[in-house]
Design a protein around this motif. Structure first.
Motif, PDB file in Angstrom:
ATOM      1  N   GLN A 287     -64.521   8.391 -60.453  1.00 48.44           N
ATOM      2  CA  GLN A 287     -64.187   9.031 -59.024  1.00 48.44           C
ATOM      3  C   GLN A 287     -62.883   8.564 -58.557  1.00 48.44           C
ATOM      4  O   GLN A 287     -62.226   9.296 -57.779  1.00 48.44           O
ATOM      5  CB  GLN A 287     -65.474   8.505 -58.283  1.00 48.44           C
ATOM      6  CG  GLN A 287     -66.865   8.985 -58.798  1.00 48.44           C
ATOM      7  CD  GLN A 287     -67.850   8.322 -57.849  1.00 48.44           C
ATOM      8  OE1 GLN A 287     -67.917   7.131 -57.467  1.00 48.44           O
ATOM      9  NE2 GLN A 287     -69.061   8.788 -57.958  1.00 48.44           N
ATOM     10  N   MET A 288     -62.538   7.283 -58.695  1.00 50.52           N
ATOM     11  CA  MET A 288     -61.301   7.019 -58.240  1.00 50.52           C
ATOM     12  C   MET A 288     -60.022   7.586 -59.033  1.00 50.52           C
ATOM     13  O   MET A 288     -59.139   7.962 -58.358  1.00 50.52           O
ATOM     14  CB  MET A 288     -61.135   5.260 -58.407  1.00 50.52           C
ATOM     15  CG  MET A 288     -60.019   4.827 -57.619  1.00 50.52           C
ATOM     16  SD  MET A 288     -59.750   5.282 -55.972  1.00 50.52           S
ATOM     17  CE  MET A 288     -61.418   4.348 -55.242  1.00 50.52           C
ATOM     18  N   ALA A 289     -60.269   8.130 -60.409  1.00 51.79           N
ATOM     19  CA  ALA A 289     -59.131   8.728 -60.957  1.00 51.79           C
ATOM     20  C   ALA A 289     -59.112  10.256 -60.273  1.00 51.79           C
ATOM     21  O   ALA A 289     -57.861  10.510 -60.054  1.00 51.79           O
ATOM     22  CB  ALA A 289     -59.437   9.015 -62.379  1.00 51.79           C
TER      23      ALA A 289
ATOM     24  N   ARG B 140     -57.960   1.644 -66.858  1.00 51.10           N
ATOM     25  CA  ARG B 140     -59.026   2.945 -67.264  1.00 51.10           C
ATOM     26  C   ARG B 140     -58.701   3.816 -66.339  1.00 51.10           C
ATOM     27  O   ARG B 140     -59.134   5.167 -66.820  1.00 51.10           O
ATOM     28  CB  ARG B 140     -60.223   2.070 -66.841  1.00 51.10           C
ATOM     29  CG  ARG B 140     -61.318   3.195 -66.943  1.00 51.10           C
ATOM     30  CD  ARG B 140     -62.660   2.618 -67.334  1.00 51.10           C
ATOM     31  NE  ARG B 140     -63.878   3.398 -67.095  1.00 51.10           N
ATOM     32  CZ  ARG B 140     -64.000   4.429 -68.279  1.00 51.10           C
ATOM     33  NH1 ARG B 140     -63.046   4.376 -69.090  1.00 51.10           N
ATOM     34  NH2 ARG B 140     -64.935   5.208 -68.028  1.00 51.10           N
ATOM     35  N   ILE B 141     -58.268   3.791 -65.207  1.00 48.82           N
ATOM     36  CA  ILE B 141     -57.960   4.959 -64.052  1.00 48.82           C
ATOM     37  C   ILE B 141     -56.944   5.852 -64.595  1.00 48.82           C
ATOM     38  O   ILE B 141     -56.915   6.956 -64.680  1.00 48.82           O
ATOM     39  CB  ILE B 141     -57.538   4.365 -62.673  1.00 48.82           C
ATOM     40  CG1 ILE B 141     -58.991   3.599 -62.074  1.00 48.82           C
ATOM     41  CG2 ILE B 141     -57.211   5.373 -61.778  1.00 48.82           C
ATOM     42  CD1 ILE B 141     -58.691   2.884 -60.641  1.00 48.82           C
TER      43      ILE B 141
ATOM     44  N   ASN C 141     -55.713  11.558 -58.208  1.00 52.80           N
ATOM     45  CA  ASN C 141     -54.995  12.900 -58.915  1.00 52.80           C
ATOM     46  C   ASN C 141     -54.880  13.665 -57.634  1.00 52.80           C
ATOM     47  O   ASN C 141     -53.942  14.491 -57.758  1.00 52.80           O
ATOM     48  CB  ASN C 141     -56.271  13.764 -59.802  1.00 52.80           C
ATOM     49  CG  ASN C 141     -56.119  13.338 -61.138  1.00 52.80           C
ATOM     50  OD1 ASN C 141     -55.101  12.863 -61.831  1.00 52.80           O
ATOM     51  ND2 ASN C 141     -57.175  13.550 -61.821  1.00 52.80           N
ATOM     52  N   ALA C 142     -55.410  13.358 -56.581  1.00 55.32           N
ATOM     53  CA  ALA C 142     -55.294  14.089 -55.315  1.00 55.32           C
ATOM     54  C   ALA C 142     -54.225  13.677 -54.445  1.00 55.32           C
ATOM     55  O   ALA C 142     -53.600  14.307 -53.397  1.00 55.32           O
ATOM     56  CB  ALA C 142     -56.561  14.278 -54.541  1.00 55.32           C
TER      57      ALA C 142
ATOM     58  N   GLN D 259     -70.486  15.898 -61.711  1.00 52.38           N
ATOM     59  CA  GLN D 259     -70.348  14.461 -60.930  1.00 52.38           C
ATOM     60  C   GLN D 259     -70.973  13.552 -61.791  1.00 52.38           C
ATOM     61  O   GLN D 259     -71.667  13.305 -62.610  1.00 52.38           O
ATOM     62  CB  GLN D 259     -71.296  14.542 -59.472  1.00 52.38           C
ATOM     63  CG  GLN D 259     -70.694  15.535 -58.681  1.00 52.38           C
ATOM     64  CD  GLN D 259     -71.257  15.502 -57.440  1.00 52.38           C
ATOM     65  OE1 GLN D 259     -72.376  14.916 -57.237  1.00 52.38           O
ATOM     66  NE2 GLN D 259     -70.559  16.092 -56.347  1.00 52.38           N
ATOM     67  N   THR D 260     -70.122  12.341 -61.633  1.00 55.38           N
ATOM     68  CA  THR D 260     -70.441  11.063 -62.189  1.00 55.38           C
ATOM     69  C   THR D 260     -70.608   9.764 -61.396  1.00 55.38           C
ATOM     70  O   THR D 260     -70.205   9.867 -60.181  1.00 55.38           O
ATOM     71  CB  THR D 260     -69.246  10.837 -63.242  1.00 55.38           C
ATOM     72  OG1 THR D 260     -69.411   9.671 -63.714  1.00 55.38           O
ATOM     73  CG2 THR D 260     -67.738  10.720 -62.422  1.00 55.38           C
ATOM     74  N   ASN D 261     -71.401   8.849 -61.892  1.00 55.73           N
ATOM     75  CA  ASN D 261     -71.435   7.927 -61.193  1.00 55.73           C
ATOM     76  C   ASN D 261     -70.481   6.490 -61.728  1.00 55.73           C
ATOM     77  O   ASN D 261     -70.567   5.423 -60.942  1.00 55.73           O
ATOM     78  CB  ASN D 261     -72.941   7.033 -61.592  1.00 55.73           C
ATOM     79  CG  ASN D 261     -74.169   8.173 -60.908  1.00 55.73           C
ATOM     80  OD1 ASN D 261     -73.912   8.609 -60.057  1.00 55.73           O
ATOM     81  ND2 ASN D 261     -75.028   8.130 -61.884  1.00 55.73           N
ATOM     82  N   ASP D 262     -69.756   6.845 -62.640  1.00 55.24           N
ATOM     83  CA  ASP D 262     -68.745   5.788 -62.887  1.00 55.24           C
ATOM     84  C   ASP D 262     -67.565   5.866 -61.921  1.00 55.24           C
ATOM     85  O   ASP D 262     -66.740   6.855 -61.545  1.00 55.24           O
ATOM     86  CB  ASP D 262     -67.877   6.318 -63.962  1.00 55.24           C
ATOM     87  CG  ASP D 262     -67.069   5.390 -64.649  1.00 55.24           C
ATOM     88  OD1 ASP D 262     -66.517   4.352 -64.146  1.00 55.24           O
ATOM     89  OD2 ASP D 262     -66.525   5.413 -66.070  1.00 55.24           O
TER      90      ASP D 262
END
Length: 344
Positions: free
Chosen positions: A208-210, A238-239, A214-215, A201-204
Motif C-alpha cells: 500500500q505504501m509503495a 521493501r517499498i 508511486n503517486a 487490493q492487499t493487506n500488506d
C-alpha cells in the motif's frame, strides 16, 4: 453467567464495541454452528457484522471466554483468535449464496460508501478512466452522470479527449434514466470492476505504501524514502522493491508497452515523454507506426516549456494505467530478462 470460572469482567473487554463483541462470538462459532444465526440476519446486519469481523484483529482468549463462557473449555488451549477479511469470507462461504457473499465482501473490502455510486466516487480517476474507455460512450455517460461533480471532472480529464467530448455530449442529452438500466449498469460495475478491484487490493502495508510513493512527485518521494531508510531501512528497501516506476516500463515486453501506448491518452503520453530520456522515448516510438511516431514527436516538440511536476504526474498516470491493464489480465508487468518471462 453462572458456572463460569471467570472472575469479573476482563479489563480488555472495555475496548470492544457491541458489534465487535458479536463478531468475536460469531468468529468462535464458525460457519457450521453460526449458520442459523447468519440466516436470521438482514443484508445490512450481515454487512455490519462482517465488517466488524474483518477489522477485528487479535482477540485475547480471556475476552473470548468471557463472551462465550459455555465454550471456554474448548477454547482453553487457544492463545488468541484472529479476525481478517479471509476469515470473514471463509465464515460466510457456504452460509450465504455466492452473489450475496460477493456483495458483502465487496462492501467491506472495496472503496468506502453505502451505494455503488458513492464507492465509485472513491476510486482513483486514472483507474476508473482506464476501465471506462473500453465501454460504450452512452454507458459511460450514465455512469458519469451519477458521480460527484469534482470526481466526474477528474475522470473526464483522464479520458482520451475525443472520447470525453462524446461522453459530455451524451450527458447533455440524458433524460430520466430508467431504473432497470441503472440496475443493470450497477450489476455490471459490481461484477466486472468492483470485485476485480477488491481482489486486487492487499493487506500488506508495504505494498500500500509503495502505491502511495508511486503517486508522489519525485522530490518528495526520494526525500521521504531517504528519511525512512535512516529509521527503518528494511521497510524502505521493501517499498523500493515493490514500487513500479515510469522507468520500469522500459523493462516490459514490447507487446505490453504497445498495449499501454494504445490505451493511453495521447496528450498525457506526450507530456510524460516530454520529461523522459531519449532512450525511453524511442521505446515508445518503436511501438507506433512511422506516421504516428512522427506525430507524437511533433506534439512533444511543439509543447514548449512545461513544469517538471506536470511531466511526473503524466508519467504516474501511465504507470497507473499499466497496473490497471495488468490487473485486467491484458498485460504482464514482467521484466523480459526475468525467469518469469514467457516465449510466445
Amino acid at each position: 453467567m453462572t458456572g463460569t470460572n471467570l472472575v469479573g469482567e476482563p479489563a480488555e473487554l472495555k475496548r470492544f464495541t457491541g458489534p465487535q463483541r458479536a463478531a468475536v462470538v460469531m468468529l468462535v462459532l464458525g460457519p457450521e454452528m453460526g449458520a442459523p444465526i447468519w440466516e436470521e440476519l438482514s443484508v445490512d446486519e450481515m454487512k455490519e457484522l462482517s465488517a466488524a469481523i474483518a477489522q477485528l484483529g487479535r482477540v485475547p482468549t480471556n475476552v473470548a471466554e468471557h463472551l462465550l463462557v459455555t465454550f471456554s473449555g474448548e477454547m482453553g488451549h487457544m492463545k488468541s483468535l484472529h479476525g481478517s477479511f479471509e476469515t470473514t469470507e471463509r465464515l460466510l462461504r457456504g452460509v450465504v449464496p455466492e452473489d450475496r457473499l460477493n456483495e458483502i465482501m465487496e462492501d467491506i473490502r472495496g472503496p468506502s460508501g453505502r451505494t455503488m455510486w458513492d464507492k465509485l466516487s472513491n476510486v482513483n480517476e486514472v483507474v476508473l478512466a482506464a476501465y471506462l474507455r473500453s465501454e460504450y460512450p452512452q454507458t459511460v455517460a450514465v455512469i458519469m452522470s451519477k458521480l460527484k461533480p469534482d470526481h466526474c471532472a477528474r475522470v473526464l480529464g483522464a479520458l482520451p479527449r475525443d472520447f470525453a467530448v462524446d461522453v459530455i455530449q451524451r450527458m447533455l442529452k440524458l433524460d430520466h434514466v430508467q431504473k432497470s438500466v441503472l440496475t443493470e449498469v450497477e450489476q455490471t460495475l459490481r461484477s466486472e470492476f468492483m470485485n476485480n478491484l477488491s481482489r486486487a487490493q492487499t493487506n500488506d502495508p508495504h505494498e500500500q505504501m509503495a502505491d502511495v510513493f508511486n503517486a508522489m512527485d519525485r522530490s518528495n518521494e526520494e526525500a521521504l524514502l531517504t528519511a525512512l531508510e535512516e529509521n527503518i531501512p528494511d521497510s524502505a528497501e521493501r517499498i523500493r522493491q515493490l514500487m513500479f516506476t515510469f522507468e520500469d516500463l522500459a523493462t516490459l515486453l514490447p507487446t505490453a508497452l504497445a498495449a499501454i501506448v494504445k490505451n493511453a491518452d495521447k496528450r498525457q503520453m506526450a507530456l510524460a515523454l516530454k520529461g523522459a530520456t531519449e532512450e525511453m522515448r524511442e521505446l515508445f516510438f518503436g511501438t507506433l507506426t512511422e506516421r504516428a511516431a512522427k506525430m507524437l514527436r511533433d506534439d512533444i516538440a511543439t509543447m514548449g516549456p512545461v513544469r517538471a511536476r506536470d511531466c511526473e504526474e503524466a508519467q504516474s498516470a501511465l504507470v497507473a494505467l499499466a497496473k490497471t491493464l495488468a490487473e485486467r489480465g491484458e498485460i504482464a508487468l514482467v521484466d523480459p530478462g526475468s525467469e518469469e518471462s514467457m516465449i510466445v
